[in-house]
Design a protein around this motif. Structure first.
Motif, PDB file in Angstrom:
ATOM      1  N   ASN A  25       0.830  -1.203   0.000  1.00  0.00           N
ATOM      2  CA  ASN A  25       0.000   0.000   0.000  1.00  0.00           C
ATOM      3  C   ASN A  25       0.865   1.253   0.000  1.00  0.00           C
ATOM      4  O   ASN A  25       0.580   2.231  -0.714  1.00  0.00           O
ATOM      5  CB  ASN A  25      -0.926  -0.008   1.217  1.00  0.00           C
ATOM      6  N   GLN A  26       1.945   1.229   0.788  1.00  0.00           N
ATOM      7  CA  GLN A  26       2.860   2.375   0.833  1.00  0.00           C
ATOM      8  C   GLN A  26       3.520   2.590  -0.524  1.00  0.00           C
ATOM      9  O   GLN A  26       3.630   3.728  -1.009  1.00  0.00           O
ATOM     10  CB  GLN A  26       3.933   2.124   1.887  1.00  0.00           C
ATOM     11  N   ILE A  27       3.946   1.507  -1.157  1.00  0.00           N
ATOM     12  CA  ILE A  27       4.592   1.605  -2.466  1.00  0.00           C
ATOM     13  C   ILE A  27       3.623   2.164  -3.496  1.00  0.00           C
ATOM     14  O   ILE A  27       3.979   3.004  -4.330  1.00  0.00           O
ATOM     15  CB  ILE A  27       5.124   0.226  -2.897  1.00  0.00           C
ATOM     16  N   GLU A  28       2.384   1.715  -3.432  1.00  0.00           N
ATOM     17  CA  GLU A  28       1.367   2.193  -4.366  1.00  0.00           C
ATOM     18  C   GLU A  28       1.148   3.699  -4.205  1.00  0.00           C
ATOM     19  O   GLU A  28       1.054   4.427  -5.190  1.00  0.00           O
ATOM     20  CB  GLU A  28       0.060   1.445  -4.139  1.00  0.00           C
ATOM     21  N   ILE A  48       2.963  -1.626  -9.169  1.00  0.00           N
ATOM     22  CA  ILE A  48       2.324  -2.685  -8.401  1.00  0.00           C
ATOM     23  C   ILE A  48       2.150  -3.983  -9.181  1.00  0.00           C
ATOM     24  O   ILE A  48       2.367  -5.055  -8.628  1.00  0.00           O
ATOM     25  CB  ILE A  48       0.972  -2.186  -7.852  1.00  0.00           C
ATOM     26  N   PRO A  49       1.780  -3.950 -10.490  1.00  0.00           N
ATOM     27  CA  PRO A  49       1.637  -5.231 -11.191  1.00  0.00           C
ATOM     28  C   PRO A  49       2.914  -6.055 -11.206  1.00  0.00           C
ATOM     29  O   PRO A  49       2.869  -7.278 -11.263  1.00  0.00           O
ATOM     30  CB  PRO A  49       1.247  -4.799 -12.609  1.00  0.00           C
ATOM     31  N   ILE A  50       4.090  -5.390 -11.132  1.00  0.00           N
ATOM     32  CA  ILE A  50       5.355  -6.131 -11.092  1.00  0.00           C
ATOM     33  C   ILE A  50       5.592  -6.680  -9.693  1.00  0.00           C
ATOM     34  O   ILE A  50       6.079  -7.791  -9.519  1.00  0.00           O
ATOM     35  CB  ILE A  50       6.526  -5.222 -11.525  1.00  0.00           C
ATOM     36  N   ILE A  51       5.238  -5.893  -8.679  1.00  0.00           N
ATOM     37  CA  ILE A  51       5.427  -6.354  -7.299  1.00  0.00           C
ATOM     38  C   ILE A  51       4.616  -7.619  -7.040  1.00  0.00           C
ATOM     39  O   ILE A  51       5.059  -8.508  -6.352  1.00  0.00           O
ATOM     40  CB  ILE A  51       4.992  -5.257  -6.321  1.00  0.00           C
ATOM     41  N   LYS A  52       3.418  -7.688  -7.560  1.00  0.00           N
ATOM     42  CA  LYS A  52       2.560  -8.839  -7.320  1.00  0.00           C
ATOM     43  C   LYS A  52       2.338  -9.575  -8.630  1.00  0.00           C
ATOM     44  O   LYS A  52       1.779  -8.995  -9.559  1.00  0.00           O
ATOM     45  CB  LYS A  52       1.217  -8.406  -6.728  1.00  0.00           C
ATOM     46  N   PRO A  53       2.769 -10.820  -8.750  1.00  0.00           N
ATOM     47  CA  PRO A  53       3.361 -11.638  -7.685  1.00  0.00           C
ATOM     48  C   PRO A  53       4.882 -11.739  -7.744  1.00  0.00           C
ATOM     49  O   PRO A  53       5.494 -12.354  -6.886  1.00  0.00           O
ATOM     50  CB  PRO A  53       2.754 -13.011  -7.988  1.00  0.00           C
ATOM     51  N   HIS A  54       5.533 -11.131  -8.750  1.00  0.00           N
ATOM     52  CA  HIS A  54       6.925 -11.446  -9.049  1.00  0.00           C
ATOM     53  C   HIS A  54       7.897 -11.085  -7.938  1.00  0.00           C
ATOM     54  O   HIS A  54       8.895 -11.775  -7.728  1.00  0.00           O
ATOM     55  CB  HIS A  54       7.344 -10.768 -10.355  1.00  0.00           C
ATOM     56  N   LEU A  55       7.637  -9.998  -7.206  1.00  0.00           N
ATOM     57  CA  LEU A  55       8.555  -9.609  -6.145  1.00  0.00           C
ATOM     58  C   LEU A  55       8.011  -9.864  -4.751  1.00  0.00           C
ATOM     59  O   LEU A  55       8.662  -9.535  -3.767  1.00  0.00           O
ATOM     60  CB  LEU A  55       8.921  -8.128  -6.282  1.00  0.00           C
ATOM     61  N   GLU A  56       6.844 -10.448  -4.652  1.00  0.00           N
ATOM     62  CA  GLU A  56       6.281 -10.698  -3.332  1.00  0.00           C
ATOM     63  C   GLU A  56       7.188 -11.605  -2.506  1.00  0.00           C
ATOM     64  O   GLU A  56       7.441 -11.351  -1.320  1.00  0.00           O
ATOM     65  CB  GLU A  56       4.891 -11.328  -3.434  1.00  0.00           C
ATOM     66  N   LYS A  57       7.713 -12.654  -3.134  1.00  0.00           N
ATOM     67  CA  LYS A  57       8.588 -13.572  -2.400  1.00  0.00           C
ATOM     68  C   LYS A  57       9.867 -12.867  -1.957  1.00  0.00           C
ATOM     69  O   LYS A  57      10.398 -13.148  -0.875  1.00  0.00           O
ATOM     70  CB  LYS A  57       8.923 -14.785  -3.266  1.00  0.00           C
ATOM     71  N   VAL A  58      10.353 -11.940  -2.780  1.00  0.00           N
ATOM     72  CA  VAL A  58      11.566 -11.205  -2.422  1.00  0.00           C
ATOM     73  C   VAL A  58      11.306 -10.312  -1.217  1.00  0.00           C
ATOM     74  O   VAL A  58      12.095 -10.272  -0.263  1.00  0.00           O
ATOM     75  CB  VAL A  58      12.056 -10.370  -3.628  1.00  0.00           C
ATOM     76  N   LEU A  59      10.200  -9.577  -1.262  1.00  0.00           N
ATOM     77  CA  LEU A  59       9.853  -8.705  -0.145  1.00  0.00           C
ATOM     78  C   LEU A  59       9.691  -9.493   1.146  1.00  0.00           C
ATOM     79  O   LEU A  59      10.223  -9.119   2.197  1.00  0.00           O
ATOM     80  CB  LEU A  59       8.553  -7.969  -0.453  1.00  0.00           C
TER      81      LEU A  59
END
Length: 262
Positions: A101-104, A144-155
């Motif tokens: 949410n903060q990133i968005e 956000i579309p890149i963060i979910k799901p591709h970077l969720e595991k990294v975060l």
């Protein structure tokens, strides 16, 4: 330095910075580290900072919070071994939701772009920002579309590793595992200071940090002032250039050439 907040971003760091200030502690949160301590942080990021460098960088500072300080709590504690360490945490799912949410919100705001484009101080701190991106990662640069799901595991992996590392390595006699809901009493007892009369603060509720800092943060006020002057200078120069082009007839030649091309 009296206290190092080792809690990851989005675990109440803005609230803890406000609490430390109410206790009378000179506190470097994210923006203070960026604005005042950027040269020292560049050395820390490179791995070339000595203990004396770190002491000099944070001379007169009582507390540090948020990124990048939480990631370098060990180096800071080596330089200030008498400092106490406070670890704030929250469950992983609510933390992840808050972080996204903060990133968005950061992706939507134009304030950071305006400051980067027109505030001279931001250019002086370009090295700090580049090292932040390289060594710590800056997920706010991704939509956000890149963060979910591709970077969720990294975060999530960053978060879990950080928390486990603090709990394992921080000296137990200097560590307080703290929840914001605990209020003043355990915090003040741990720090050896009296409980303030003011209610315990709560900051960045619902991720509204952009609105909060734009209205009240001294560093942002300085940067906005610089940016306004910078934008005015750029606008004035462009206006002067346009006036001269029109006056000399050059503008007509330019527009005619473009018309012929397209």
């Amino acid at each position: 330095m009296k206290v190092i907040l080792a809690g990851y971003s989005k675990t109440g760091t803005k609230t803890m910075a406000a609490a430390f200030r109410l206790l009378g502690f000179t506190t470097y949160d994210f923006l203070e580290n960026y604005y005042y301590a950027y040269e020292g942080w560049e050395k820390i990021f490179k791995g070339t900072a000595t203990v004396e460098d770190i002491k000099k960088t944070f001379e007169g500072v009582d507390a540090v919070t948020d990124t990048p300080a939480c990631h370098y709590w060990e180096e800071l504690h080596e330089a200030f071994p008498e400092a106490k360490i406070i670890f704030t945490c929250r469950d992983e799912d609510s933390w992840y939701k808050s972080m996204v949410n903060q990133i968005e919100l950061l992706n939507q705001t134009k304030v950071s772009w305006f400051l980067s484009a027109f505030a001279p101080a931001c250019y002086l701190r370009d090295g700090y920002q580049r090292f932040m991106y390289r060594y710590l990662g800056d997920f706010s640069r991704f939509p956000i579309p890149i963060i979910k799901p591709h970077l969720e595991k990294v975060l999530r992996a960053h978060y879990k590793y950080h928390n486990a590392n603090v709990l394992e390595k921080a000296p137990k006699d200097k560590l307080l595992v703290y929840k914001l809901s605990d209020g003043w009493e355990p915090l003040c007892e741990f720090l050896g200071v009296p409980v303030p009369k003011e209610p315990f603060p709560h900051r960045n509720k619902g991720g509204n940090i952009i609105e909060e800092v734009t209205k009240s943060d001294a560093v942002v006020a300085k940067l906005l002032g610089q940016a306004m002057i910078g934008a005015s200078v750029v606008t004035g120069c462009l206006g002067y250039l346009a006036y001269n082009l029109f006056s000399s007839g050059t503008w007509t030649s330019v527009t005619q050439a473009l018309y012929n091309i397209f």
